[in-house]
Design a protein around this motif. Structure first.
Motif, PDB file in Angstrom:
ATOM      1  N   MET A   1     -35.934 -17.063 -11.467  1.00 41.79           N
ATOM      2  CA  MET A   1     -34.601 -17.533 -11.101  1.00 41.79           C
ATOM      3  C   MET A   1     -33.606 -16.386 -11.270  1.00 41.79           C
ATOM      4  N   SER A   2     -34.123 -15.221 -11.638  1.00 42.60           N
ATOM      5  CA  SER A   2     -33.201 -14.174 -12.064  1.00 42.60           C
ATOM      6  C   SER A   2     -32.414 -13.565 -10.907  1.00 42.60           C
ATOM      7  N   ASP A   3     -32.809 -13.880  -9.672  1.00 45.58           N
ATOM      8  CA  ASP A   3     -32.023 -13.384  -8.546  1.00 45.58           C
ATOM      9  C   ASP A   3     -30.886 -14.321  -8.178  1.00 45.58           C
ATOM     10  N   MET A   4     -30.840 -15.460  -8.854  1.00 48.24           N
ATOM     11  CA  MET A   4     -29.820 -16.435  -8.476  1.00 48.24           C
ATOM     12  C   MET A   4     -28.456 -16.016  -8.994  1.00 48.24           C
ATOM     13  N   VAL A   5     -27.464 -16.175  -8.148  1.00 49.02           N
ATOM     14  CA  VAL A   5     -26.097 -15.987  -8.610  1.00 49.02           C
ATOM     15  C   VAL A   5     -25.532 -17.374  -8.843  1.00 49.02           C
ATOM     16  N   HIS A   6     -25.260 -17.646 -10.102  1.00 46.08           N
ATOM     17  CA  HIS A   6     -24.753 -18.961 -10.448  1.00 46.08           C
ATOM     18  C   HIS A   6     -23.319 -19.086  -9.941  1.00 46.08           C
ATOM     19  N   ASP A   7     -23.042 -20.135  -9.211  1.00 46.92           N
ATOM     20  CA  ASP A   7     -21.743 -20.253  -8.577  1.00 46.92           C
ATOM     21  C   ASP A   7     -21.371 -21.729  -8.452  1.00 46.92           C
ATOM     22  N   SER A   8     -20.408 -22.152  -9.244  1.00 41.90           N
ATOM     23  CA  SER A   8     -19.990 -23.557  -9.183  1.00 41.90           C
ATOM     24  C   SER A   8     -18.630 -23.685  -8.508  1.00 41.90           C
ATOM     25  N   THR A   9     -18.305 -22.701  -7.665  1.00 39.87           N
ATOM     26  CA  THR A   9     -17.011 -22.697  -6.987  1.00 39.87           C
ATOM     27  C   THR A   9     -16.855 -23.918  -6.082  1.00 39.87           C
ATOM     28  N   VAL A  10     -15.747 -24.608  -6.245  1.00 37.86           N
ATOM     29  CA  VAL A  10     -15.444 -25.766  -5.397  1.00 37.86           C
ATOM     30  C   VAL A  10     -15.045 -25.256  -4.013  1.00 37.86           C
ATOM     31  N   PRO A  11     -15.612 -25.827  -2.929  1.00 36.14           N
ATOM     32  CA  PRO A  11     -15.207 -25.361  -1.594  1.00 36.14           C
ATOM     33  C   PRO A  11     -13.715 -25.601  -1.351  1.00 36.14           C
ATOM     34  N   LEU A  12     -13.129 -24.666  -0.637  1.00 33.98           N
ATOM     35  CA  LEU A  12     -11.695 -24.718  -0.357  1.00 33.98           C
ATOM     36  C   LEU A  12     -11.463 -25.421   0.979  1.00 33.98           C
ATOM     37  N   LYS A  13     -10.409 -26.242   1.042  1.00 37.37           N
ATOM     38  CA  LYS A  13     -10.012 -26.839   2.323  1.00 37.37           C
ATOM     39  C   LYS A  13      -9.140 -25.843   3.087  1.00 37.37           C
ATOM     40  N   SER A  14      -9.181 -25.922   4.405  1.00 42.01           N
ATOM     41  CA  SER A  14      -8.295 -25.067   5.201  1.00 42.01           C
ATOM     42  C   SER A  14      -6.848 -25.510   5.057  1.00 42.01           C
ATOM     43  N   SER A  15      -5.934 -24.543   5.050  1.00 40.66           N
ATOM     44  CA  SER A  15      -4.509 -24.877   5.051  1.00 40.66           C
ATOM     45  C   SER A  15      -4.177 -25.625   6.339  1.00 40.66           C
ATOM     46  N   LYS A  16      -3.392 -26.690   6.217  1.00 41.67           N
ATOM     47  CA  LYS A  16      -2.933 -27.411   7.406  1.00 41.67           C
ATOM     48  C   LYS A  16      -1.660 -26.776   7.967  1.00 41.67           C
ATOM     49  N   GLY A  17      -1.173 -25.735   7.311  1.00 39.28           N
ATOM     50  CA  GLY A  17      -0.031 -24.990   7.850  1.00 39.28           C
ATOM     51  C   GLY A  17       1.260 -25.787   7.923  1.00 39.28           C
ATOM     52  N   LYS A  18       1.499 -26.642   6.941  1.00 43.46           N
ATOM     53  CA  LYS A  18       2.689 -27.505   7.007  1.00 43.46           C
ATOM     54  C   LYS A  18       3.918 -26.879   6.360  1.00 43.46           C
ATOM     55  N   ASN A  19       3.688 -26.020   5.376  1.00 46.94           N
ATOM     56  CA  ASN A  19       4.822 -25.558   4.563  1.00 46.94           C
ATOM     57  C   ASN A  19       5.023 -24.053   4.687  1.00 46.94           C
ATOM     58  N   GLU A  20       6.196 -23.673   5.183  1.00 42.20           N
ATOM     59  CA  GLU A  20       6.520 -22.247   5.281  1.00 42.20           C
ATOM     60  C   GLU A  20       6.622 -21.680   3.860  1.00 42.20           C
TER      61      GLU A  20
END
Ligand code: C2O
Ligand code: CU
Length: 466
Positions: free
Chosen positions: A12-31
């Protein structure tokens, strides 16, 4: 599949542990808006004084939903503190929070006793005056709290501000420099909001690094930016607790990378993507006049939109031909042959995940000095991100009180984007880097992982410079 399950059991030593939550795309509402430039309390020749107050306020990230937040001199984030090389600076620090905090100047070369590490706590209601002289080249730095073990929480709630250092670099005058017009700070963060659109650090917290599904730029959710369709300088700060970004434009366009953590690169470098680990800064020049259409998106590696950028045609837009920009000599950072030959005299091994993170096998101890170095003397540090049996994680290594030069990455010359002064370097599992470190001031400084939950879990040490 037999082969696969065998492999996962054995190695398993090649695994990069990553628990990053996926990001939603900006809806571009706020300047997005830009932080105010902090007004000095007084200026007298080379002497300038400021007041910075950490305070608890409310912010409506979503209309009609106010959430508790922290800010410096405001409700969220902080102002830009503009300093000039050679200035004598006084800052009155005020803690109006209901908890301990510190004021750390990330990237600023100041004596240890004003650096704002975890041992320089201001209690609720306390004030303190600090002073220092600015003696480093133009750069985009930042400030944030550093109380152990609550850095992650206080930054997440909103405490982070920018510091600009200016100097007399003549060639840099050719770069766009109208703040808020063609010279724009972008503070990237990610957070999660509960069903009432409240920030809740305890719920969001992850010992492997807190990431959120909602991207913010300059404190705005669903951000968008409207700019002149010309040459624009973006000063990007990754002020996220743990997220690493790989930024590019969704039309694949190239842009000039001009500065990193500690100031300008020697020359602009044409790139189509930049990686930014927590706490890193990168400045880029983008020529939007070349874009077909009325907008382009700044996106992450997975294509998720960080910031939609819309154009207005304007006569004011800063025009400079590409040729001129790419041949500018912006700096003269060099690794000397002697520095190249020097043996590493300091070793720093980053290891572990979650609560088991360590540096050189130890956790932070506020009463222990881990390393010692003489002032004004260069030493080579070897930093290693040691893989465990279960793989490992990315660790952005940060050193206080100085800007270092990268000598090598896995034994090879560093890529051009790492050839400027830096204060943070991100290591993948198994990577080894060498850096040349010289302190210009005495005192006790911190070195640590800038994944803020790792830092809070003890992935931090002291170096005493005398
Ligand atoms: Cu950005 Cu020890 O800090
Ligand atoms: Cu780490």
């Amino acid at each position: 599949d037999m082969n696969q399950s065998n492999k996962s059991k054995e190695d398993m030593s090649d695994m990069v542990h990553d628990s990053t939550v996926p990001l939603k795309s900006s809806k571009g509402k706020n300047e997005i808006t830009f932080p105010k430039i902090l007004k000095p309390d007084s200026v007298d020749g080379h002497h300038v004084s400021y007041t910075i107050t950490a305070q608890q306020r409310k912010t409506a990230f979503y209309p009609g939903h106010k959430s508790d937040t922290f800010g410096y001199n405001g409700n969220l984030l902080g102002p830009v503190v503009k300093l000039k090389k050679g200035q004598n600076v006084k800052i009155k620090l005020v803690n109006h929070l209901n908890e301990d905090t510190t004021f750390h100047w990330h990237g600023l070369e100041v004596p240890g006793d004003v650096d704002g590490g975890p041992d320089q706590v201001l209690k609720p209601g306390e004030e303190k005056n600090i002073s220092f002289k600015v003696n480093q080249p133009a750069a985009t730095l930042w400030f944030h709290p550093h109380p152990s073990p609550h850095t992650g929480e206080q930054v997440y709630k909103g405490l982070a501000g920018l510091i600009y250092i200016e100097d007399n670099n003549k060639n840099a005058e050719k770069l766009p420099h109208e703040y808020g017009v063609n010279d724009l700070p972008l503070i990237l963060q990610d957070k999660s909001f509960d069903s009432n659109k409240q920030l809740d650090y305890e719920k969001a917290k992850n010992d492997d690094g807190t990431t959120g599904n909602t991207g913010l730029v300059n404190g705005k959710v669903d951000p968008k930016l409207t700019v002149n369709k010309g040459l624009v300088r973006l000063r990007i700060l990754n002020a996220s607790n743990a997220r690493v970004y790989h930024l590019k434009f969704d039309n694949g366009m190239k842009f000039d990378h001009i500065a990193s953590d500690g100031g300008y690169l020697n020359k602009p470098k044409k790139v189509s993507e930049i990686q930014m680990a927590p706490s890193e800064r990168n400045e880029i020049l983008v020529d939007f006049s070349k874009v077909k259409g009325d907008h382009v998106n700044l996106v992450n590696e997975d294509g998720k939109v960080i910031l939609p950028i819309h154009f207005i045609d304007s006569h004011q837009s800063f025009q400079a031909s590409d040729e001129k920009i790419s041949t500018l000599n912006l700096n003269n950072v060099k690794v000397s042959p002697k520095e190249k030959e020097m043996k590493a005299t300091k070793k720093v091994v980053l290891a572990g995940m979650g609560q088991n993170v360590t540096i050189n096998g130890k956790k932070f101890d506020k009463n222990r000095i881990d390393l010692k170095q003489k002032v004004n003397k260069t030493e080579i540090w070897e930093i290693e991100n040691k893989k465990g049996a279960m793989g490992g994680m990315v660790h952005p290594f940060h050193l206080h009180g100085t800007q270092f030069k990268v000598i090598s990455v896995d034994g090879k010359n560093p890529p051009e984007e790492m050839q400027g002064y830096k204060d943070t370097i991100s290591l993948n599992p198994g990577q080894k880097v060498k850096i040349a470190v010289r302190f210009n001031h005495k005192g006790i400084y911190m070195f640590h992982c800038h994944n803020l939950e790792h830092e809070d879990n003890g992935m931090m040490g002291h170096i005493k410079v005398s």
